[in-house]
Structures are given as C-alpha cells and as structure tokens.
Scaffold this active site. Sequence first.
Site, PDB file in Angstrom:
ATOM      1  N   LYS A  78      35.456  44.246 -29.149  1.00 39.25           N
ATOM      2  CA  LYS A  78      34.646  45.476 -29.070  1.00 39.25           C
ATOM      3  C   LYS A  78      33.339  45.297 -29.839  1.00 39.25           C
ATOM      4  O   LYS A  78      32.255  45.566 -29.320  1.00 39.25           O
ATOM      5  CB  LYS A  78      35.405  46.646 -29.675  1.00 39.25           C
ATOM      6  CG  LYS A  78      34.513  47.839 -30.057  1.00 39.25           C
ATOM      7  CD  LYS A  78      35.234  48.954 -30.725  1.00 39.25           C
ATOM      8  CE  LYS A  78      35.254  48.896 -32.215  1.00 39.25           C
ATOM      9  NZ  LYS A  78      34.177  49.587 -32.929  1.00 39.25           N
ATOM     10  N   ASN A  79      33.430  44.792 -31.085  1.00 42.64           N
ATOM     11  CA  ASN A  79      32.254  44.734 -31.952  1.00 42.64           C
ATOM     12  C   ASN A  79      31.290  43.625 -31.575  1.00 42.64           C
ATOM     13  O   ASN A  79      30.226  43.493 -32.166  1.00 42.64           O
ATOM     14  CB  ASN A  79      32.668  44.619 -33.421  1.00 42.64           C
ATOM     15  CG  ASN A  79      33.269  45.923 -33.916  1.00 42.64           C
ATOM     16  OD1 ASN A  79      33.111  46.961 -33.266  1.00 42.64           O
ATOM     17  ND2 ASN A  79      33.961  45.876 -35.021  1.00 42.64           N
ATOM     18  N   CYS A 112      30.101  58.138 -41.395  1.00 40.77           N
ATOM     19  CA  CYS A 112      31.337  58.570 -40.739  1.00 40.77           C
ATOM     20  C   CYS A 112      32.386  58.716 -41.833  1.00 40.77           C
ATOM     21  O   CYS A 112      32.088  58.639 -43.016  1.00 40.77           O
ATOM     22  CB  CYS A 112      31.757  57.567 -39.670  1.00 40.77           C
ATOM     23  SG  CYS A 112      32.054  55.945 -40.321  1.00 40.77           S
ATOM     24  N   ARG A 168      27.395  54.439 -44.747  1.00 40.23           N
ATOM     25  CA  ARG A 168      26.923  53.459 -43.756  1.00 40.23           C
ATOM     26  C   ARG A 168      25.407  53.547 -43.531  1.00 40.23           C
ATOM     27  O   ARG A 168      24.924  53.861 -42.457  1.00 40.23           O
ATOM     28  CB  ARG A 168      27.699  53.618 -42.458  1.00 40.23           C
ATOM     29  CG  ARG A 168      29.194  53.475 -42.695  1.00 40.23           C
ATOM     30  CD  ARG A 168      29.981  53.468 -41.446  1.00 40.23           C
ATOM     31  NE  ARG A 168      29.889  52.170 -40.762  1.00 40.23           N
ATOM     32  CZ  ARG A 168      30.535  51.925 -39.625  1.00 40.23           C
ATOM     33  NH1 ARG A 168      31.243  52.868 -39.049  1.00 40.23           N
ATOM     34  NH2 ARG A 168      30.423  50.731 -39.055  1.00 40.23           N
ATOM     35  N   ARG A 190      38.795  54.139 -28.874  1.00 45.80           N
ATOM     36  CA  ARG A 190      37.469  53.512 -29.042  1.00 45.80           C
ATOM     37  C   ARG A 190      37.603  52.006 -29.198  1.00 45.80           C
ATOM     38  O   ARG A 190      36.708  51.254 -28.861  1.00 45.80           O
ATOM     39  CB  ARG A 190      36.787  54.065 -30.298  1.00 45.80           C
ATOM     40  CG  ARG A 190      36.429  55.526 -30.239  1.00 45.80           C
ATOM     41  CD  ARG A 190      35.596  55.923 -31.432  1.00 45.80           C
ATOM     42  NE  ARG A 190      34.451  55.014 -31.577  1.00 45.80           N
ATOM     43  CZ  ARG A 190      33.676  55.006 -32.656  1.00 45.80           C
ATOM     44  NH1 ARG A 190      33.922  55.805 -33.659  1.00 45.80           N
ATOM     45  NH2 ARG A 190      32.643  54.196 -32.740  1.00 45.80           N
TER      46      ARG A 190
END
Length: 433
Positions: free
Chosen positions: A34-35, A128, A133, A412
């Site tokens: 995903k990343n 988040c 972040r 996700r």
Amino acid sequence: MTVAAASSQEILKPHLSIDGSSRLSGVLRVSGAKNSALVLMTASLLTEETVEISNIPNLTDIAGMKAILESLGVEVTRRGDRISLTAANLSSSQPPYELVNSLRASFFSIGPLLGRLGYARVPLPGGCRIGARPVVEHIRGLKSLGAIVNVDQGLVTASLPGGMRRLKGTEIVLDCPSVGATETILMATVLAEGKSTIENAAKEPEVQDLANLLNLMGAKISGAGNSTITIEGVERLHGCRDYSVIPDRIEAGTFLMAAAITRSTLKVKPVVPEHLSSVLQKLRDCGCDLNIDDDGITITPGDLRAVDVTTQPFPGFPTDLQAPFMSLMAIAKGTSVISEKIYENRMQHVAELQRMGASIRLEGSTAIVEGVPSLCGAPVTGSDLRASAAMVLAGLSAQGNTKVCGLKHLDRGYDDIEAKLLGVGARIERYSN
Ligand code: EPZ
C-alpha cells in the site's frame, strides 16, 4: 454501560466476528505494498506519457488516490491489479481538500506537481490519531530547491520564483529520516536542473521502489535505500509499462504474527526477507522457526516467549507492526517492553487489548506486557489501520468470540483480509450492516 449493552450496540456497526483459538493452515497471499503503490501512482504526474503499474492492492486508499489524481486531470484506468495513469493534460494543480485530508500520501504529490508544472497548491494533511505528523521536512526540502512555499489557511502553495523555469538541484539534509519527505523531495528533484543529494534520507523499501520506477521512467537516481541519495536532474521523463509494486512487508509481517499467535504453521508469500529482517529476528527470538525459500516464508511457532521491541526507522523494527506484535506478546511467556519511538500517540490498542484480558502497563509510549495464558473474546474497536489489525490477531487467538469494529481503517491497508484468513481456516465473518 455493561459490557453486554456495549456489545449489543457495537454489533450494529460494521464489524468482523471472529471465533478464536482455531489453528490455521496453508498459504497466505500477500498483496502489493500500500505505502509504495500510493506513491508510485503520484509519480505518474511527472510525465505526459502513460505509466502502467501492476500488483496494485485492492484498498480504499488506492481508490482515494485514483480520485485525487483524476481531480487533477490524470486519466486513470484500473483492470484487476493493474493500473494505467496518463497525466498528459493536467487540468489542476490543487487536489481537493476533502480527498487529501483522508489520505496523507496524496500530500506527496506536491513534489511531482512542482517539478512538472512549477506550481502546486495542496491542502495540508491533517494529523491523525497516531500523531501530529508535520510536513516541515517536505517544505524545507522544496524551499532548498528554490521553490517559494507558503502555508496559509491549511493550504500549502509552492511555486517557482519569476523567471525560474525549473527547480535547482542542491544538497538537502533532512532533520529526520522521514519516508514521505524523502519521497516528496525525490520526485521534485528528478526534473530539477543539475545534481541534488538527500542526506539522512529514509531507507525504507518503499523509497527504493519509487526510485526504481523513476529510473525506469528515465530519471538518474543512485543510492536509494541508503542514507544518501544522489539525483542528476533530467529535462523530461517518459512513461513505462508494467512496473510491479513490491510485496507489502507490513501485511506479510501481520500474517506471520497471525500464524504465531494461533500457533499455526503457515506459509506467507510473496515476501522479500530483507524488507522484514528486524521483524524476522524478533519472531525467531520469541520462539518461532522460519523457513525462507525463494518466494515466501514458512513459520512454525514454538512456545512463545516475551521479547522487547523498540520501533525505529528502517531497517529497525517498523512502527506499523508495533500493535500487531503487542497482541502476540500479550500471550507470550514472561514480560516484554514495547517502546514506540516514531509516533507520539500510537498506543491506543492497549486499552482494547486490556478489554480482552491482556495484562499491560502503559508508561507514556512504552508498554510493559505481562504475558497471560490466553485472551478472552470481546467487542473491540481498532483506532487506526494497524491497531485494527492487532485486534484481528488478538481475536484469532482469544477464547470465544471477538467483534472487531473500525473496519474503515482496516480496509485502507489490508486487501480482503477476511477472505485471506478464511482461506487458511480462520472462523471469521464480516457484518456490514
Ligand atoms: C509513512 O508515513 C507511512 N505512510 C506510514 O504508514 C509509516 O508509519 C511511516 O512512513 C513510518 O514508517 C505512507 O507511506 C503513506 P514519516 P510518513 O514522515 O511518510 C515525523 C501505515 O499504517 N516527521 O516517516 O508520513 C513524524 O511526525 C502508515 O501504513 C517530522 O517530524 O512518515 C513521525 O513521527 C501510518 N517532520 C516520523 O517523522 C516531517 O516533516 C515518521 O514520519 C515529517 C515527519
């Protein structure tokens, strides 16, 4: 509110119902990372030619990134695990707030937009649940390359000063080895004039994957995966056909821990072992035997014993596997100390594990985990993507039934997790009511 009342209420939310303590067996397939996939998709902004990427996971974040790129004028078509992106006619350089806010990786598009168009206006990604972040490193890097960058009312505007046609290569030293900042700056430098170096760069495999794609598109990058990356700027990049995303090392690590926590012998594939070396070491240290072959890893758990973990930037133990590993330590013999050093607020799964009978004492971002013989099923909620995965693992191991809410987080980052676990014998069912 009694637990019974809480459980009846939580049953109304979409959840995974897991009947625990069943052995698993067989092979768990790992999807593309995903990343990495998210960032590779933004690299398509750097050329007007078509970029084709395969091994794309089926995740809500990928759909989100597709929508963001389409809002900029990129043509995006997806067939199965392949995605084709053509940024020939960009119509905007400002992705919409409501899309960016939920998908941090989309902020990284500020780099390629600035490199390609000389202008970008991207909403500041919100913090988040796991931490503030900030994006200070991203902004510092773009300014070092000659861009004017302003942050105003939640919008980051980056532009070239009058008369400057391209960013100007330079030496950039990151204060912290930020993955996103390294990727943002890398994508900004490939079209810059002259040579750039990024010192104290993140070494994650996802950074290497991005550099490999960019080089296939005609960039001249060396040293990705080390702490110093060198880039020779080029005039333009071309498209590429069929670049395959690396396997998701975090999903692979999660599944290896699912085998360990249920004391099951399982094969997990594909896996690139050097992408997970610190995790494999900890699994061996806590009593698991690992057999690594050419396309995957077979894990055979022994008696689980407590080991300590401190999260670090790559190649250290990844923060994204801290919560799943804590679920495993919750039933290991002895006391383990788990310290979260990357994010300031990534221990929210502790309270949920305690609801399942785990014996954990929290001191700031350090958890002291006393292993217990077994956990008890309960209704629990995952507060972020990896905490949700940790609750699934705990449910697989617990006596009785566990209902895991927080599926919007789970979906996700884990491609069809219940189908994969069902395939190896887990008793798990999704209620989407
Ligand atoms: C990437 O986030 C991943 N996300 C994260 O995965 C992962 O946890 C993280 O890297 C660390 O490995 C994507 O790649 C989309 P960072 P990123 O910038 O790039 C501080 C998951 O669950 N920092 O390396 O945002 C920051 O506050 C997600 O899959 C600054 O201080 O991570 C944090 O404490 C969660 N200043 C630390 O660095 C900056 O300018 C790591 O952040 C930037 C970051």
